[in-house]
Design a protein around this motif. Structure first.
Motif, PDB file in Angstrom:
ATOM      1  N   GLU A 251     -71.238 -13.538   1.958  1.00 39.93           N
ATOM      2  CA  GLU A 251     -69.815 -13.390   2.262  1.00 39.93           C
ATOM      3  C   GLU A 251     -69.112 -12.471   1.260  1.00 39.93           C
ATOM      4  O   GLU A 251     -68.330 -11.609   1.635  1.00 39.93           O
ATOM      5  CB  GLU A 251     -69.135 -14.765   2.278  1.00 39.93           C
TER       6      GLU A 251
ATOM      7  N   ASN B  20     -72.107  -6.249   6.558  1.00 40.03           N
ATOM      8  CA  ASN B  20     -72.521  -6.634   5.205  1.00 40.03           C
ATOM      9  C   ASN B  20     -73.386  -5.556   4.569  1.00 40.03           C
ATOM     10  O   ASN B  20     -73.179  -5.159   3.416  1.00 40.03           O
ATOM     11  CB  ASN B  20     -73.295  -7.948   5.248  1.00 40.03           C
TER      12      ASN B  20
ATOM     13  N   SER C 235     -67.628  -9.263  12.692  1.00 35.18           N
ATOM     14  CA  SER C 235     -66.694  -9.432  11.580  1.00 35.18           C
ATOM     15  C   SER C 235     -66.007  -8.124  11.250  1.00 35.18           C
ATOM     16  O   SER C 235     -66.507  -7.038  11.574  1.00 35.18           O
ATOM     17  CB  SER C 235     -67.436  -9.921  10.323  1.00 35.18           C
TER      18      SER C 235
ATOM     19  N   THR D 178     -71.946  -8.837  12.024  1.00 38.05           N
ATOM     20  CA  THR D 178     -71.775  -9.203  10.611  1.00 38.05           C
ATOM     21  C   THR D 178     -72.890  -8.656   9.736  1.00 38.05           C
ATOM     22  O   THR D 178     -72.640  -8.196   8.611  1.00 38.05           O
ATOM     23  CB  THR D 178     -71.697 -10.731  10.474  1.00 38.05           C
TER      24      THR D 178
ATOM     25  N   LYS E  85     -64.644  -6.692   7.569  1.00 34.16           N
ATOM     26  CA  LYS E  85     -64.546  -6.937   6.135  1.00 34.16           C
ATOM     27  C   LYS E  85     -64.121  -5.653   5.449  1.00 34.16           C
ATOM     28  O   LYS E  85     -64.260  -4.552   6.013  1.00 34.16           O
ATOM     29  CB  LYS E  85     -65.890  -7.413   5.561  1.00 34.16           C
TER      30      LYS E  85
ATOM     31  N   ASN F 274     -63.237 -10.900   3.835  1.00 34.03           N
ATOM     32  CA  ASN F 274     -63.279 -11.075   5.292  1.00 34.03           C
ATOM     33  C   ASN F 274     -61.848 -11.132   5.828  1.00 34.03           C
ATOM     34  O   ASN F 274     -61.073 -12.012   5.476  1.00 34.03           O
ATOM     35  CB  ASN F 274     -64.027 -12.354   5.648  1.00 34.03           C
TER      36      ASN F 274
END
Length: 596
Positions: free
Chosen positions: A284, A411, A323, A407, A325, A301
């Motif tokens: 995360e 990442n 996601s 995601t 981010k 996030n």
């Protein structure tokens, strides 16, 4: 052959007659007096050859070439005050030569200079081709001595803790451990193959079943995989396994081991206990499971803030289960231009290499105003803009870089951009040692190519007892030690119950018959009173690379392979004769590719 080593002479030896042997590092003729820097593994000392005190020795010295192997007999004396050399440990003394004996001399030109005075960059290919010469240079001598001290310190610590060293087989059978095996055909068992071990994993578990309780080994391991600067086809692990210890005790013992190494090798006291993050927190906050915590720019996030905004790149990513981010780049407004973020720019290329289609961005100006390209600004309310700036800690001058999509890709892309910009902008502090335990890894990850689950580490990790009801989504009792963004080592508590081990093997797609065929010996052993146990393995080559401040593990290994898995010095790998292949019951299907 010698009474002293070259680097050992100090003022206390003044007046002694000594016999030294080593290599001529450099020869200098100063108006009738010849000076020779004589070098061996321990260091360098100055030899003075005066024609008035030894005509025969002077005649021999006149024709010496660098890297001549030389024996010198002489008297130690103090150097004149104006000739003291603070750069040498022997810089307060010199040896006045009485006799010189050439033990061997170079018969061909040297491919590069070895002398500590001429140590300049040499192409790695040339260094590896003539590694025996490269090993004489100060850099490699220092690195291999540091490697020796590291392993020596680990051995002494572990033996004081009750560990015993046991060698495990190098010829074994192929097991699924995440990389290709090196296979060795058997001559006496026609059509059958050994595999070189990727690790001693199963053997060290069997040692625990055998009641040894605390084992270690400096183990040679082999993986036939694509290479890079910190990987080799053969490498060294410091391998440990322990019975009757829980995870906390294992982590505490290994923290003390690492602290002992850093104290002995670097003179640094590491503060214990070391920081910890769960795997989920690491992913995360940093986008990877081996985060570099020496600098900020953590991932934030913001999916909830942008889920319903009109900018479809963001809202669409969230709606599809992905996601959004971002990372906050301090001073990024001035340091990172729009051109660098757009297609063709270096920052864009980093994100693209990680699978992202690109990056969105916001520049934070004075008074909290934001400046961007596209539809972000028009679709971000004042309240959400304020929330965005608060979450990211962005101040005027900050550049916010956004990734949107599934995601895993977000990442991976932001992690790569984060690391790249930290180096580019000089945000990585010098001399920092940021250790971190990463815990609670998932037991499994999905292999889309094979449409099945596979073990994230290996299929012998014990699941968290709280998750045992659903192995497919369970957390493993696994732990990695990370240093400055590189994995130093990893381990886990092991499965010591045969029924649970069978369930895990079945979860990764092994039918009961196949599980028995591959791991029957382990399953049988677990049914005969296996104790609770766990362990860890540290990559010695990478550990020494970091301690030595090198960029490649090849500079911490005596005889490494290239990135093409070749030894330039010996020419390995090489061909085998038809007779050898016939004796091994194998034939080569290799066909040389046609040149265009």
């Amino acid at each position: 052959m010698r009474s002293h080593s070259c680097g050992d002479l100090r003022s206390e030896a003044i007046g002694e007659t000594v016999l030294l042997s080593g290599w001529v590092d450099r020869r200098r003729d100063h108006g009738g007096v010849i000076f020779i820097d004589l070098r061996d593994r321990s260091g360098t000392v100055q030899i003075t050859v005066d024609p008035d005190l030894g005509a025969e020795a002077f005649a021999a010295a006149e024709h010496l070439r660098n890297e001549t192997v030389l024996q010198v007999k002489g008297v130690v004396r103090a150097r004149p005050a104006e000739a003291l050399n603070d750069r040498l440990a022997t810089g307060a003394v010199e040896v006045l030569a009485e006799t010189l004996l050439v033990l061997n001399a170079p018969r061909r030109p040297l491919p590069f200079q070895v002398s500590v005075h001429d140590e300049e960059p040499v192409r790695e290919e040339l260094r590896l081709r003539h590694r025996y010469l490269d090993l004489r240079r100060e850099r490699m001598r220092r690195n291999l001595s540091l490697r020796h001290l590291t392993i020596q310190t680990a051995r002494r610590f572990l033996e004081d803790e009750g560990f015993i060293e046991v060698e495990t087989p190098v010829l074994t059978r192929s097991t699924p451990e995440g990389a290709r095996d090196y296979l060795v055909p058997s001559r006496v068992c026609g059509g059958e193959w050994f595999a070189l071990p990727q690790s001693p994993q199963l053997f060290k578990q069997l040692l625990m079943v055998g009641g040894l309780e605390r084992y270690y080994q400096v183990a040679r391991c082999f993986r036939d995989e694509d290479l890079r600067a910190d990987r080799q086809p053969e490498f060294t692990q410091l391998d440990l396994e322990m019975s009757f210890l829980g995870q906390e005790q294992i982590l505490e013992l290994n923290e003390r081991l690492i602290a002992a190494i850093w104290k002995k090798v670097k003179g640094i006291e590491l503060p214990l206990p070391l920081p910890r993050l769960t795997w989920h927190e690491a992913m995360e906050r940093y986008g990877c499971d081996r985060p570099d915590t020496r600098y900020g720019m953590e991932l934030t996030n913001v999916s909830d803030l942008v889920a319903d905004m009109g900018f479809k790149v963001f809202s669409g990513a969230v709606a599809s289960g992905g996601s959004v981010k971002c990372i906050a780049v301090p001073g990024g407004n001035d340091a990172v231009s729009n051109v660098r973020i757009k297609p063709g720019g270096d920052v864009f290329s980093q994100a693209q290499a990680a699978g992202a289609g690109g990056l969105a961005f916001i520049r934070v100006r004075e008074n909290g105003e934001i400046d961007t390209i596209g539809a972000i600004k028009d679709n971000l309310s004042e309240a959400k803009k304020a929330e965005l700036l608060e979450r990211t800690g962005a101040v005027p001058g900050t550049l916010l870089l956004f990734g949107a999509g599934d995601t895993a890709t977000v990442n991976k892309a932001l992690d790569r951009v984060r690391q790249y910009l930290a180096k580019e902008l000089g945000l990585v502090p010098e001399g920092a040692w940021n250790f971190l335990w990463v815990l609670d890894f998932p037991m499994f990850e999905f292999n889309a190519d094979e449409n099945r689950l596979e073990a994230l580490h290996h299929p012998f990790c014990a699941p968290n007892p709280a998750d045992a009801h659903d192995l497919a989504s369970a957390r493993a009792q696994a732990y990695d030690l990370v240093l400055n963004g590189l994995e130093l080592g990893g381990g886990s508590l092991r499965i010591h119950d045969s029924d649970l081990q069978r369930q895990v093997l079945q979860t990764i797609g092994l039918a009961p018959e196949e599980a028995e065929k591959q791991f029957g010996f382990l399953l049988e052993a677990l049914e005969m009173g296996a104790p609770p146990h766990g362990g860890i393995a540290f990559g010695v080559d990478r550990l020494v690379m970091l301690l030595a401040g090198e960029d490649s593990i090849r500079d911490t290994i005596a005889f490494p392979k290239t990135q093409q898995a070749r030894c330039l010095m010996t020419g390995a790998p090489g061909g085998a004769s038809d007779a050898q292949l016939q004796e091994l019951h194998v034939a080569s299907t290799w066909v040389e590719p046609e040149e265009n």
